[in-house]
Design a protein around this motif. Structure first.
Motif, short mmCIF file in Angstrom:
data_model
loop_
_atom_site.label_atom_id
_atom_site.label_comp_id
_atom_site.label_asym_id
_atom_site.label_seq_id
_atom_site.Cartn_x
_atom_site.Cartn_y
_atom_site.Cartn_z
N ALA A 30 27.94 16.06 32.26
CA ALA A 30 28.42 16.95 33.31
C ALA A 30 27.98 16.36 34.65
O ALA A 30 27.00 15.61 34.72
N GLU A 31 28.70 16.68 35.70
CA GLU A 31 28.43 16.10 37.01
C GLU A 31 27.56 17.01 37.86
O GLU A 31 27.68 18.23 37.83
N CYS A 32 26.67 16.38 38.64
CA CYS A 32 25.89 17.11 39.64
C CYS A 32 26.74 17.33 40.89
O CYS A 32 27.57 16.47 41.22
N PRO A 33 26.52 18.44 41.59
CA PRO A 33 25.57 19.51 41.28
C PRO A 33 26.05 20.35 40.10
O PRO A 33 27.27 20.50 39.90
N ALA A 34 25.11 20.90 39.34
CA ALA A 34 25.48 21.68 38.16
C ALA A 34 24.49 22.81 37.96
O ALA A 34 23.29 22.65 38.16
N ALA A 90 27.76 25.50 34.16
CA ALA A 90 28.48 24.22 34.01
C ALA A 90 28.12 23.57 32.69
O ALA A 90 28.99 22.99 32.00
N LEU A 91 26.85 23.64 32.30
CA LEU A 91 26.46 23.08 31.01
C LEU A 91 26.99 23.93 29.87
O LEU A 91 27.35 23.40 28.81
N ALA A 92 27.08 25.24 30.07
CA ALA A 92 27.62 26.12 29.03
C ALA A 92 29.07 25.75 28.72
O ALA A 92 29.51 25.79 27.56
N ASN A 124 19.59 26.67 44.96
CA ASN A 124 20.48 27.77 44.55
C ASN A 124 20.81 27.71 43.07
O ASN A 124 21.97 27.86 42.66
N ALA A 125 19.78 27.47 42.25
CA ALA A 125 19.90 27.44 40.79
C ALA A 125 20.80 26.32 40.29
O ALA A 125 21.28 26.36 39.16
N GLN A 126 21.02 25.31 41.12
CA GLN A 126 21.80 24.13 40.72
C GLN A 126 20.92 22.88 40.78
O GLN A 126 20.12 22.72 41.72
N GLU A 136 25.05 31.98 28.42
CA GLU A 136 26.19 31.78 29.34
C GLU A 136 27.45 31.40 28.55
O GLU A 136 28.57 31.77 28.93
N ALA A 137 27.26 30.67 27.46
CA ALA A 137 28.40 30.23 26.64
C ALA A 137 28.83 31.28 25.63
O ALA A 137 29.81 31.07 24.89
N GLY A 138 28.11 32.40 25.58
CA GLY A 138 28.46 33.46 24.64
C GLY A 138 28.08 33.17 23.20
O GLY A 138 28.62 33.77 22.28
N LEU A 139 27.10 32.30 23.01
CA LEU A 139 26.72 31.90 21.66
C LEU A 139 25.59 32.76 21.10
O LEU A 139 25.47 32.92 19.89
#
Length: 296
Positions: free
Chosen positions: A78-82, A86-88, A152-154, A292-295
């Protein structure tokens, strides 16, 4: 949230944790079986050797080098900023022959202004698990140390330092190791190396030879030379990584107390504000991303 199995599988180590719905670890196991120790891509067999008795209905959330080209399932960075979401969105799922569902969290790519490309796998999960501390600068010591910046949590950027690997190479495969003898950590020799590195951070290749000459002329005993070498390398890393940083900035070291101690010492000698984070913060990071991914 729901219970799950946390899998932190890196280059040199395997760690697994069974986590209940409250986020507490109720079972755990580890082994020196990182991805490079797994022969013939037998990752599933290795996994079941260690957690075969654990509930197979629990989702397995995996991060680290297990998602690399040399790992079980290669996941595109995945690309920054993330942020965690974004990882989910980038999770890759695999169902094993033993009917476990394994959800692989990918790493991050950063367009580094200094080296062009920089990457991490696993450390970003630790950082997301430590966001509640409010820190903006994170350090994950190891074979390849990472200095990770957050806003900001990224994750907005990071830098990799090959400090641990360099130490092993110099100690085991260069003339610098010829005079060394095994012994306990020498804190004074370590601090001496740090201060030498701080005195001229651009002179590392010159300063390295002092590991040999201090031994030749008995200025340091053979069992202290490794500690001095470690200080030189960690000191140079800290000096470079903090260039341009606000002197009042707070740093959080994400490592076990034993591994993190060297960096705590080095940053304090540099007059910086540093604390040790939770060594198991990767579990909280996986939990956040998986939720976040609902898993779970």
């Amino acid at each position: 949230m729901k219970p799950f199995i946390s899998l932190d599988w890196g280059t040199s180590s395997f760690r697994a944790y069974e986590v209940n719905a409250e986020g507490k670890v109720v079972n755990q196991t580890s082994a020196p079986e990182g991805i490079l120790a797994v022969k013939d891509q037998k990752f599933e067999e290795t996994l079941e050797t260690h957690i075969g008795s654990w509930d197979k209905s629990l989702p397995v959330i995996a991060s680290g080098m297990i998602t690399s080209r040399q790992g079980w399932v290669e996941c595109a960075y995945a690309e920054c900023p993330a942020d965690a979401s974004a990882l989910a969105k980038s999770i890759t799922t695999k169902t094993t022959t033993s009917a476990r569902n394994i959800h692989f969290i990918t790493g991050l790519h950063y367009e580094s202004p200094s080296i062009g490309h920089d990457v991490i796998r696993g450390e970003e999960t630790q950082v997301f698990g430590a966001l509640a501390t409010g820190a903006k600068h994170f350090i994950t010591p190891g074979t390849h140390s990472k200095w990770i910046d957050v806003e900001n949590a990224q994750v907005i950027g990071f830098a990799t330092y090959m400090t641990g690997e360099s130490f092993a190479l110099y100690k085991n495969n260069s003339i610098l190791g010829r005079l060394m003898q095994d012994g306990p950590q020498d804190d004074k020799a370590f601090a001496r190396g740090i201060e030498k590195a701080f005195s001229d951070p651009a002179a590392l290749l010159h300063q390295l030879f002092s590991v040999r000459t201090l031994g030749l002329f008995n200025d340091l005993p053979p069992e202290s030379l490794a500690s001095y070498l470690s200080g030189l390398l960690v000191g140079q890393e800290v000096a470079h990584a903090t260039i341009g940083h606000d002197q009042s900035a707070a740093y959080l070291v994400l490592a076990s107390p034993a591994l993190g101690a060297a960096y705590i010492t080095a940053l304090k000698l540099a007059g910086l504000d540093v604390k040790l984070g939770d060594p198991l913060c990767a579990i909280d990071g996986q939990r956040l991303i998986a939720h976040e991914a609902g898993l779970i």
